[in-house]
Design an enzyme around this catalytic site. Structure first.
Site, short mmCIF file in Angstrom:
data_model
loop_
_atom_site.label_atom_id
_atom_site.label_comp_id
_atom_site.label_asym_id
_atom_site.label_seq_id
_atom_site.Cartn_x
_atom_site.Cartn_y
_atom_site.Cartn_z
N GLU A 185 54.96 -33.57 -98.46
CA GLU A 185 55.02 -34.40 -97.25
C GLU A 185 56.38 -34.39 -96.55
OE1 GLU A 185 53.63 -38.32 -98.29
OE2 GLU A 185 51.58 -37.65 -98.57
N GLU B 248 46.18 -35.07 -102.55
CA GLU B 248 46.23 -36.51 -102.83
C GLU B 248 45.16 -37.19 -102.00
OE1 GLU B 248 50.03 -38.47 -102.21
OE2 GLU B 248 51.10 -36.84 -103.21
C1 GBH Z 1 51.84 -40.40 -100.49
O1 GBH Z 1 52.38 -40.58 -99.21
C2 GBH Z 1 52.91 -39.97 -101.45
O2 GBH Z 1 52.91 -38.56 -101.58
C3 GBH Z 1 52.85 -40.62 -102.81
O3 GBH Z 1 54.04 -40.41 -103.50
C4 GBH Z 1 52.54 -42.09 -102.65
O4 GBH Z 1 52.58 -42.77 -103.88
C5 GBH Z 1 51.17 -42.20 -102.04
O5 GBH Z 1 51.12 -41.54 -100.81
C6 GBH Z 1 50.75 -43.64 -101.76
O6 GBH Z 1 51.59 -44.24 -100.83
O7 GBH Z 1 51.38 -47.66 -92.51
O8 GBH Z 1 49.28 -47.65 -91.29
O9 GBH Z 1 51.24 -46.50 -90.40
C7 GBH Z 1 51.63 -41.36 -98.30
C8 GBH Z 1 51.80 -40.92 -96.87
C9 GBH Z 1 52.08 -41.60 -94.62
C10 GBH Z 1 50.22 -42.47 -95.81
C11 GBH Z 1 52.07 -42.75 -93.69
C12 GBH Z 1 50.13 -43.63 -94.86
C13 GBH Z 1 51.09 -44.61 -92.82
C14 GBH Z 1 49.93 -45.46 -92.43
N1 GBH Z 1 51.59 -41.98 -95.92
N2 GBH Z 1 50.75 -43.40 -93.59
S1 GBH Z 1 50.49 -46.92 -91.59
#
Ligand code: GBH
EC number: 3.2.1.21
Length: 452
Positions: free
Chosen positions: A166, A353
């Site tokens: 990511e 994931e």
């Molecule tokens: C992943 O990233 C990670 O790779 C992992 O380490 C982590 O534990 C897992 O997710 C759970 O968090 O807040 O409504 O704007 C998550 C990537 C990007 C997913 C931003 C949610 C924001 C939604 N995230 N997104 S919001």
């Protein structure tokens, strides 16, 4: 394939990352990482939680491998801690750090579980952070030195690799929004960080072509963006949000250019990016597979002044939201898989994931934690993956996030994503109902999902 089951050879797994599960961050000669430092800085994480112990996986890895085998996992996606191997970021190699991952990989293979290793899941050696971290153009060189060392130690046993987990989150949460290490808030830094992430990725892929015999890819977080209305302003907002999160890394990797919308988004910070734009073609480096992390979608509307740090996200009140506040919307997973295939062509895809944080009740007598919302989440998202495959998208595997309740970055231990419950006081592991459900799904290659 028949109605219900997935294609033969579909790979079923679960994922974790080093800082989130290992604990013992300084053991056996490891150096300090940016996340060790960040989590030990007051007020940076919920409750002041740190990864000092996490799931104690660094010491309990054998028990955890048995747990994986018990669930019938066919693959395990984990990440390697850069600062265990290079305590100073570059130069001196710490052999005990490599030994840990050698033992882990051998233990996986002994149980018939395919290792899928991520080189960078957000824990940067602090010594490199002190030299500018992802802002320093030398990071591409540092990362390639680290990657090459790890390839030489493990490639004979690890068939699947990814470079970065990511890059968008590294850039946005770390350098734009200040929520992750190193905690910066700078529109000016963001495009430079993105570019250095992509340069490091491309350079490591080139090194792998010289060193490796397996398959290497990149893992991105994708969140389909839907315009809140047909108004031209909202349609433009959708395009900006999509460019920022979903195309900022994939367009350079597959098409050799940055999305035009970044100019509108980054405003005055963009002209500073002219050199990077000119270099974008060199970021196009063929990869063997693409990993997609999917959690939610976004409905976006035009909100002047809000960009680029926050898109104008419209909350969908009628839908379920997870404990993270993320909308549960399975059809978007089908949509995003079709979108990737249509835009970038036929690269083998893996869901690296997918999962959800929900409130879990206390561990009951019967030794199972009832988590009906998580069971439904997995069922509905796996059906959405199956639907994409029916539509001809080349999806080769799926990894649940996460094997264990773990250190959820700035949310600490308050949010639980595990298939397996972890009591962080005793380190006792208890499978949740979702773990049993997922084991059934794996056993029948998807048949347990039923129609739908
Ligand atoms: C992943 O990233 C990670 O790779 C992992 O380490 C982590 O534990 C897992 O997710 C759970 O968090 O807040 O409504 O704007 C998550 C990537 C990007 C997913 C931003 C949610 C924001 C939604 N995230 N997104 S919001």
């Amino acid at each position: 394939m028949s109605e219900l089951v997935f294609p033969e050879g579909f790979l079923w797994g679960a994922a974790t990352s080093a800082y989130q599960v290992e604990g013992s961050p300084l053991a056996d000669g490891a150096g300090v990482s940016n996340w060790h430092r960040f989590s030990h800085t007051p007020r940076m994480t919920h409750n002041g939680d740190t990864g000092d112990i996490a799931c104690d996986h660094y010491r309990r890895w054998e028990q955890d491998l048995d747990l994986m085998a018990g669930l019938g996992l066919q693959s395990y996606r984990f990440s390697i801690s850069w600062s265990r191997i290079f305590p100073d970021g570059t130069g001196r190699i710490n052999q005990p750090g490599l030994d840990f991952y050698q033992r882990l990989v051998d233990g996986l293979l002994a149980r018939g579980i395919t290792p899928n290793a991520t080189l960078y899941h957000w824990d940067l050696p602090a010594a490199l952070d002190d030299r500018g971290g992802w802002l320093n153009p030398d990071v591409a060189h540092w990362f390639t030195e680290y990657a090459t060392t790890v390839f030489r130690a493990l490639d004979d046993r690890v068939p699947m690799w990814s470079t970065l987990n990511e890059p968008w989150v590294v850039m946005h949460a770390g350098y734009m929004a200040g929520e992750h290490a190193p905690g910066h808030r700078s529109t000016w830094e963001a495009p430079r960080v993105s570019h250095n992430l992509l340069r490091a990725h491309a350079s490591a892929v080139r090194a792998y072509r010289a060193e490796g015999r397996g398959r290497i890819g990149l893992v991105v977080n994708l969140e389909p963006k839907y315009a809140a209305s047909g108004r031209p302003e909202d349609v433009a907002a959708q395009a900006r949000a999509e460019a920022y999160m979903n195309r900022q890394y994939l367009d350079p990797v597959f098409l050799g250019r940055y999305p035009d919308e970044l100019r509108d988004l980054l405003g005055e910070a963009w002209p500073a990016h002219a050199d990077e734009e000119a270099e974008a073609e060199s970021l196009r480096e063929p990869i063997d597979w693409l990993g997609i992390n999917y959690y939610t979608r976004a409905v976006t509307r035009d909100e002047p002044g809000d960009l680029p740090v926050r898109e104008g996200r419209v909350r969908q009140e009628r839908h379920t939201h997870t404990e993270m506040g993320w909308e549960v919307y399975p059809p978007a997973l089908t949509d995003v898989l079709v979108w990737v295939r249509d835009r970038y062509g036929d690269v083998p895809l893996y869901i690296t994931e997918n999962g959800a944080a929900f409130y879990d009740p206390p561990v009951a007598e019967e030794d199972v934690v009832e988590d009906p919302l998580r069971v439904a989440y997995y069922r509905d998202h796996l059906r959405a993956v199956r639907e994409a495959i029916r539509r001809g998208v080349d999806v080769r595997g799926y990894y649940a996030w996460s094997l264990l309740d773990n250190f959820e970055w700035s949310a600490g231990y308050a949010k639980r994503f595990g298939l397996v419950h972890v009591d962080h006081q005793t380190q006792r592991r208890t499978p949740k109902r979702s773990a049993r459900f997922y084991a059934d799904v794996i056993r029948g290659n998807g048949a347990a999902l039923g129609p739908g």
